[in-house]
Enzyme design. Sequence first.
Site, PDB file in Angstrom:
ATOM      1  N   TYR A  70     -38.997  10.955  65.211  1.00  0.00           N
ATOM      2  CA  TYR A  70     -38.704  10.406  66.583  1.00  0.00           C
ATOM      3  C   TYR A  70     -39.310  11.141  67.579  1.00  0.00           C
ATOM      4  O   TYR A  70     -38.588  12.504  67.636  1.00  0.00           O
ATOM      5  CB  TYR A  70     -37.299   9.782  66.688  1.00  0.00           C
ATOM      6  CG  TYR A  70     -36.894   8.630  65.945  1.00  0.00           C
ATOM      7  CD1 TYR A  70     -35.804   8.503  65.037  1.00  0.00           C
ATOM      8  CD2 TYR A  70     -37.751   7.531  66.282  1.00  0.00           C
ATOM      9  CE1 TYR A  70     -35.349   7.147  64.534  1.00  0.00           C
ATOM     10  CE2 TYR A  70     -37.472   6.327  65.574  1.00  0.00           C
ATOM     11  CZ  TYR A  70     -36.356   6.051  64.672  1.00  0.00           C
ATOM     12  OH  TYR A  70     -35.954   4.905  64.233  1.00  0.00           O
TER      13      TYR A  70
ATOM     14  N   ASP B 282     -42.848   2.410  67.099  1.00  0.00           N
ATOM     15  CA  ASP B 282     -42.311   1.188  67.382  1.00  0.00           C
ATOM     16  C   ASP B 282     -40.844   1.109  67.986  1.00  0.00           C
ATOM     17  O   ASP B 282     -40.374   0.190  67.794  1.00  0.00           O
ATOM     18  CB  ASP B 282     -42.548   0.314  66.156  1.00  0.00           C
ATOM     19  CG  ASP B 282     -41.505   0.498  65.023  1.00  0.00           C
ATOM     20  OD1 ASP B 282     -41.741   0.203  63.987  1.00  0.00           O
ATOM     21  OD2 ASP B 282     -41.001   1.554  65.295  1.00  0.00           O
TER      22      ASP B 282
ATOM     23  N   HIS C 176     -40.427  -1.788  61.466  1.00  0.00           N
ATOM     24  CA  HIS C 176     -39.130  -0.971  61.197  1.00  0.00           C
ATOM     25  C   HIS C 176     -38.133  -1.624  60.475  1.00  0.00           C
ATOM     26  O   HIS C 176     -36.920  -1.812  60.661  1.00  0.00           O
ATOM     27  CB  HIS C 176     -38.655  -0.776  62.656  1.00  0.00           C
ATOM     28  CG  HIS C 176     -38.071   0.492  63.034  1.00  0.00           C
ATOM     29  ND1 HIS C 176     -38.575   1.583  63.608  1.00  0.00           N
ATOM     30  CD2 HIS C 176     -36.787   0.908  62.486  1.00  0.00           C
ATOM     31  CE1 HIS C 176     -37.752   2.653  63.627  1.00  0.00           C
ATOM     32  NE2 HIS C 176     -36.614   2.283  63.182  1.00  0.00           N
TER      33      HIS C 176
HETATM   34  C1  FNS Z   1     -32.782   0.107  56.550  1.00  0.00           C
HETATM   35  C2  FNS Z   1     -33.255   1.221  57.548  1.00  0.00           C
HETATM   36  C3  FNS Z   1     -34.526   1.253  58.138  1.00  0.00           C
HETATM   37  C4  FNS Z   1     -35.004   2.411  59.151  1.00  0.00           C
HETATM   38  C5  FNS Z   1     -33.918   3.160  59.416  1.00  0.00           C
HETATM   39  C6  FNS Z   1     -32.517   2.922  59.132  1.00  0.00           C
HETATM   40  C7  FNS Z   1     -32.157   2.012  58.200  1.00  0.00           C
HETATM   41  C8  FNS Z   1     -30.737   1.815  57.617  1.00  0.00           C
HETATM   42  N1  FNS Z   1     -34.204   4.089  60.567  1.00  0.00           N
HETATM   43  S1  FNS Z   1     -33.446   3.852  61.853  1.00  0.00           S
HETATM   44  O1  FNS Z   1     -31.759   3.870  61.710  1.00  0.00           O
HETATM   45  O2  FNS Z   1     -33.562   4.858  62.918  1.00  0.00           O
HETATM   46  O3  FNS Z   1     -33.626   2.410  62.319  1.00  0.00           O
HETATM   47  C9  FNS Z   1     -35.612   4.510  60.522  1.00  0.00           C
HETATM   48  C10 FNS Z   1     -35.765   5.685  61.237  1.00  0.00           C
HETATM   49  O4  FNS Z   1     -34.877   6.765  61.406  1.00  0.00           O
HETATM   50  N2  FNS Z   1     -37.053   6.171  61.384  1.00  0.00           N
HETATM   51  C11 FNS Z   1     -37.962   5.015  61.023  1.00  0.00           C
HETATM   52  O5  FNS Z   1     -39.161   5.551  61.136  1.00  0.00           O
HETATM   53  N3  FNS Z   1     -37.818   4.091  60.267  1.00  0.00           N
HETATM   54  C12 FNS Z   1     -36.219   3.611  60.187  1.00  0.00           C
HETATM   55  N4  FNS Z   1     -36.317   2.636  59.352  1.00  0.00           N
HETATM   56  C13 FNS Z   1     -37.462   1.679  59.068  1.00  0.00           C
HETATM   57  C14 FNS Z   1     -37.814   2.036  57.443  1.00  0.00           C
HETATM   58  O6  FNS Z   1     -38.620   3.080  57.593  1.00  0.00           O
HETATM   59  C15 FNS Z   1     -38.814   0.993  57.164  1.00  0.00           C
HETATM   60  O7  FNS Z   1     -39.791   0.662  57.954  1.00  0.00           O
HETATM   61  C16 FNS Z   1     -38.025  -0.311  56.504  1.00  0.00           C
HETATM   62  O8  FNS Z   1     -36.945   0.019  56.125  1.00  0.00           O
HETATM   63  C17 FNS Z   1     -38.877  -0.913  55.855  1.00  0.00           C
HETATM   64  O9  FNS Z   1     -38.374  -2.443  55.455  1.00  0.00           O
HETATM   65  P1  FNS Z   1     -37.223  -2.450  54.184  1.00  0.00           P
HETATM   66  O10 FNS Z   1     -36.007  -1.891  54.541  1.00  0.00           O
HETATM   67  O11 FNS Z   1     -37.217  -3.944  54.185  1.00  0.00           O
HETATM   68  O12 FNS Z   1     -37.994  -1.887  52.977  1.00  0.00           O
END
Ligand code: FNS
Length: 499
Positions: A243, A271, A358
Amino acid sequence: LVQLPMSKTISGKTVAEHNSRESCWIIVHGKVYDVTEFLDEHPGGSKIILKYAGKDATQEYEPIHPPDAITTNLPPEKHLGPVEPDTVEKVVVEITDEEKARQERISNRPPLDEILNLHDFENIAKQVLPEKAWAYYSSAADDEITNRENHAAYHRIWFRPRVLRDVTKVDWSTTILGHKSSMPVYISATALGKLGHPDGELNLTRAAAKHGVIQMIPTLASCSFDEIVDAAQPGQVQFFQLYVNKDRAITKKLVQHAEGRGVKGLFITVDAPQLGRREKDMRMKFEAEDPSVVSKSGSQGVDRSQGAARAISSFIDTALKWDDLEWFKSITKMPIILKGDALQAYDSGVAGVVLSNHGGRQLDFARSGIEILVEVVAKLKEKRGLSFPNEKFQLFVDGGVRRATDVLKAIALGATAVGVGRPFLYSFSAYGTEGVEKAIRILHDEFEMNMRLLGARTLKDIVPEMVDASNIQSHIIVPRDDLYNNNYESMKYAKLKES
Ligand SMILES: Cc1cc2c(cc1C)[n+](S(=O)(=O)[O-])c1c(=O)[nH]c(=O)nc-1n2C[C@H](O)[C@H](O)[C@H](O)COP(=O)(O)O
């Protein structure tokens, strides 16, 4: 400056005297910190800190922060030194009936050999995770339609299998950015691993090492970056998800440190200029705070009335734009991949793109990665004469992938590999490292079976002609609109009033 007692350690009694906004000391991992001036800077708000003013805050601190967060965010003069052991009043966390029931469910969870698919892990995690953790992991933006569409989109793609091919030996191993992987799946970056399990992201590192799978280390991991890299086996391949921080010096330091530690790919998340409104998470309100609090830097205080996501992500640079990519190429030799729906990525000279929304946690009604993949492959073929999969510009998708058949559909449509997020989170939340290993083994079993049934010996045999994706863009069936449907008394006249 407060005169500290001469002794090297500080008694719990002295710490307890500093329990107000005027003078606030806390204990974390046996060390005392003066956080008075940090109270209104804390992204999670001052309330949660004041709750532990004069006390040991380790238990609350652990799941949300990497171990070094407090030492890196507080100036050295605020690190007051070790607390005198057993002089600290124990923070008694009363075990509620709800927590007792949850512990009961944990001990009654089925043995791993009864788990048959990745959905089982989600079902069990939902029952054993603390509420805050389940809310954070499962939540998606607004009505969560995109989260459901991510999975539903794969159901609009059908196979055209081949038969009478010798499929005694099948091999689904591949390379991702030139690095070996036992399957065309990598562990996607998901933040706050310790909300679900005390070892957090280390569960993923250990399982990935054992099963030859690549782990993407999140910027917002609960474990520190170095803890995760130190836990890797020699030669284990890891990527870093970034990030971008408003303060580019911090970003440059992070990226060059990651490269120096041997990380093999930089995935820049594009995104999420701001983390989405994930209402289940928001309901967990990490200590709602009066948003009018103006932090020292004079800017409007972080809006802390949201959940964990908003509280921990105020550093993200909302000004990130395409021209910044040249700067990134000047600070690192790692291949750069953009994570998010980035059609122009090819012309900007990066090594690839993850077509992702995401996990539905950002823009609701963003299309699924797999649908965009079909569009991107057609466009790059027509406009740049490219064919896929393509070593020079690799396409990845993530979101809603729960079966090896989902992955094989993406491979047929031109992806090099697929990211999986929640299933790995749920597997370690309920079963630790062994859970992640089981999830990986399930995928291996599914690959073996489905490659045979498709008539494919290697991933190279999985070609576009083997799938029918002609319906991928037809959104005739919008995924269940749960929030609206549950509130709408659709059966208004189900029961006519007597007389
Ligand atoms: C489930 C989940 C996803 C997060 C995620 C945290 C959680 C609990 N976090 S977030 O807190 O900031 O949103 C990240 C993250 O740190 N950085 C990122 O690039 N994607 C983040 N993602 C998105 C992740 O990398 C995938 O794009 C997404 O999880 C794929 O979908 P599925 O969970 O359905 O496999």
